[in-house]
Scaffold this active site. Structure first.
Site, PDB file in Angstrom:
ATOM      1  CG  HIS A  65      -2.130  -0.926   0.968  1.00 30.82           C
ATOM      2  ND1 HIS A  65      -3.359  -0.755   1.570  1.00 30.82           N
ATOM      3  CD2 HIS A  65      -2.271  -2.035   0.203  1.00 30.82           C
ATOM      4  CE1 HIS A  65      -4.192  -1.717   1.191  1.00 30.82           C
ATOM      5  NE2 HIS A  65      -3.552  -2.514   0.362  1.00 30.82           N
ATOM      6  CG  ASN A  95      -4.397   2.383   3.403  1.00 29.19           C
ATOM      7  OD1 ASN A  95      -4.153   1.254   2.967  1.00 29.19           O
ATOM      8  ND2 ASN A  95      -3.853   3.483   2.906  1.00 29.19           N
TER       9      ASN A  95
END
Ligand code: HEM
Ligand code: NAG
Ligand code: NAG
Ligand code: NAG
Ligand code: NAG
Ligand code: NAG
Ligand code: NAG
Ligand code: NAG
Ligand code: NAG
Ligand code: NAG
Length: 326
Positions: A65, A95
């Protein structure tokens, strides 16, 4: 030789990978400034695994990420801060209430600041933690390329749009990989990281009850597996209950993920779709039948992902605290 002439030769020979990707990263970047960096990272993760078998999976996901948003620059780790205008990527849709392991990253940083103050970047910590997590779970080991520096900005909008969603379809996901220079082999190999870790019911329960608005389960789901998943995620049950991404060897790093796909036991829509057609299906079959081939491809693809637009040289900084800029 001047960079200009080198670039021309590269274009003529079409063999410029050393030039286009970041030749500045190197496996021995900290060999004089922090020779024990790998073992320090390994020890902190080993400790964390004692009380949390999932932590390695959570850590490799942080590297993913991070790298997909403005490159591997630790921008993911920055907290909201009105003074420095940081709008945290931690609050982006992929997230929020999902990424975890930030406390372990901080523990690694603290240990490194004790041994080698001001030297090891948070972006490199994420790359090293990813490797160590894979190898401690029984997967391959490799020499991590190092020398990334840390970003002084975050990009929450980028995190919302650049990180693949499990329900957007293989075409869109492939495009998000292509956008950062990764191909279909990388997509299938890196998805193999779903050989460990967990997912929350909210990210796949539509497949169990109302797939794509049909009012029925995803027809590609193995019916035995469907029944198991419905027990973990009852309709109107907790959206945050957890299922193993790999129902067979849930904390080990191996190639069973691909056999699961062949058995229609992929947990996420994006997992099972890899086994639905053409090129990705044949790569799934290759990785399922040969764990060494999978491990070799996985290592290459992790290096490819780790090479996404790093900050090097005098760009960025070495954060002294991964949560804020210096
Ligand atoms: C191909 C596109 C991908 C999609 C759509 C995707 C999506 C997801 C989703 C939705 C979750 C569960 C999150 C939650 O429920 O909180 C997850 C977990 C995870 N992902 Fe992916 N992912 C992808 C690729 C990757 C890649 C490239 C890696 C690493 C190389 C990775 C590593 C993981 C790991 C290890 C977990 C478990 C984390 C934990 O238990 O904390 N994924 N992924
Ligand atoms: C590096 O780690 C080894 C053992 O893990 C230790 O013996 C050695 O003293 C360490 N070196 C430094 C420079 O910290
Ligand atoms: C995150 O979790 C908290 C507490 O469970 C909840 O209040 C909040 O709505 C969740 N946020 C999102 C975006 O899901
Ligand atoms: C990113 O997505 C989150 C959650 O959907 C939203 O709250 C936030 O405003 C978005 N941020 C940007 C900059 O688009
Ligand atoms: C795929 O991407 C296109 C273009 O960005 C978007 O319009 C479409 O809604 C996406 N599909 C899904 C299923 O999210
Ligand atoms: C993807 O790139 C790798 C090099 O990293 C190459 O070996 C592989 O053949 C490529 N795969 C496809 C499908 O183009
Ligand atoms: C979802 O439904 C739409 C039409 O309602 C269809 O075009 C699309 O292919 C379906 N997606 C999947 C993954 O079945
Ligand atoms: C789930 O909730 C909806 C509306 O909140 C209700 O109509 C439905 O009967 C519930 N289903 C189950 C299995 O409890
Ligand atoms: C469903 O999974 C079982 C293993 O649990 C496997 O034996 C069976 O072949 C699978 N069925 C399909 C249709 O993939
Ligand atoms: C915001 O960032 C500055 C500079 O890094 C730092 O001094 C300050 O403590 C941060 N504020 C908060 C609330 O974390």
């Amino acid at each position: 030789m001047s960079p200009y002439i080198l670039a021309v030769i590269c274009i003529l020979l079409s063999t410029c990978s050393f030039y286009e990707t970041n030749a500045q990263l190197s496996a021995n970047f900290y060999s004089t400034t922090c020779p024990n960096v790998s073992s320090i990272v390994q020890n902190v993760i080993q400790q964390a695994l004692q009380s949390d078998a999932r932590i390695g999976a959570s850590l490799i996901r942080l590297h993913f990420h991070d790298c997909f948003v403005n490159g591997c620059d630790a921008s993911l780790l920055l907290d909201n801060n009105a003074t420095t205008n940081i709008v945290s990527e931690k609050d982006a849709a992929p997230n929020t209430n999902s990424t975890r392991g930030f406390d372990v990253v901080d523990n690694i940083k603290t240990a490194l600041e004790t041994s080698c103050p001001g030297v090891v970047s948070c972006a490199d910590i994420l790359a090293l933690a990813a490797e160590s997590s894979v190898s401690q779970a029984g997967g391959p080991s490799w020499n991590v390329l190092l020398g990334r520096r840390d970003s002084r900005t975050a990009n929450q909008a980028g995190a919302n749009t650049s990180i693949p969603s499990p329900t957007e379809g293989l075409t869109n996901i492939t495009a998000k990989f292509t956008a950062v220079g990764l191909n279909i082999t990388d997509l299938v190999a890196l998805s193999g990281a779903h050989t460990f870790g967990r997912a929350q019911c909210r990210v796949f329960s539509a497949r169990l009850y109302n797939f794509n608005g049909t009012g029925n389960p995803d027809p590609s789901l193995n019916t035995t597996y469907l029944a198991n998943l419905r027990q973990i995620c009852p309709q109107n049950g907790s959206a945050t209950a957890l299922a193993n991404l790999d129902p067979t060897t849930s904390d080990g790093f191996d190639n069973n993920y691909y056999a699961n796909l062949q058995n229609n036991q992929g947990l996420l829509q994006s997992d099972q779709e890899l086994f639905s057609s053409g090129t990705t299906l044949s790569i799934v079959n290759t990785f399922s039948s040969n764990q060494n081939t999978f491990f070799q491809s996985f290592v290459q693809s992790m290096i490819n992902m780790g090479n996404i637009s790093p900050l090097t040289g005098t760009n960025g900084e070495i954060h002294s605290d991964c949560k804020r800029i210096n």
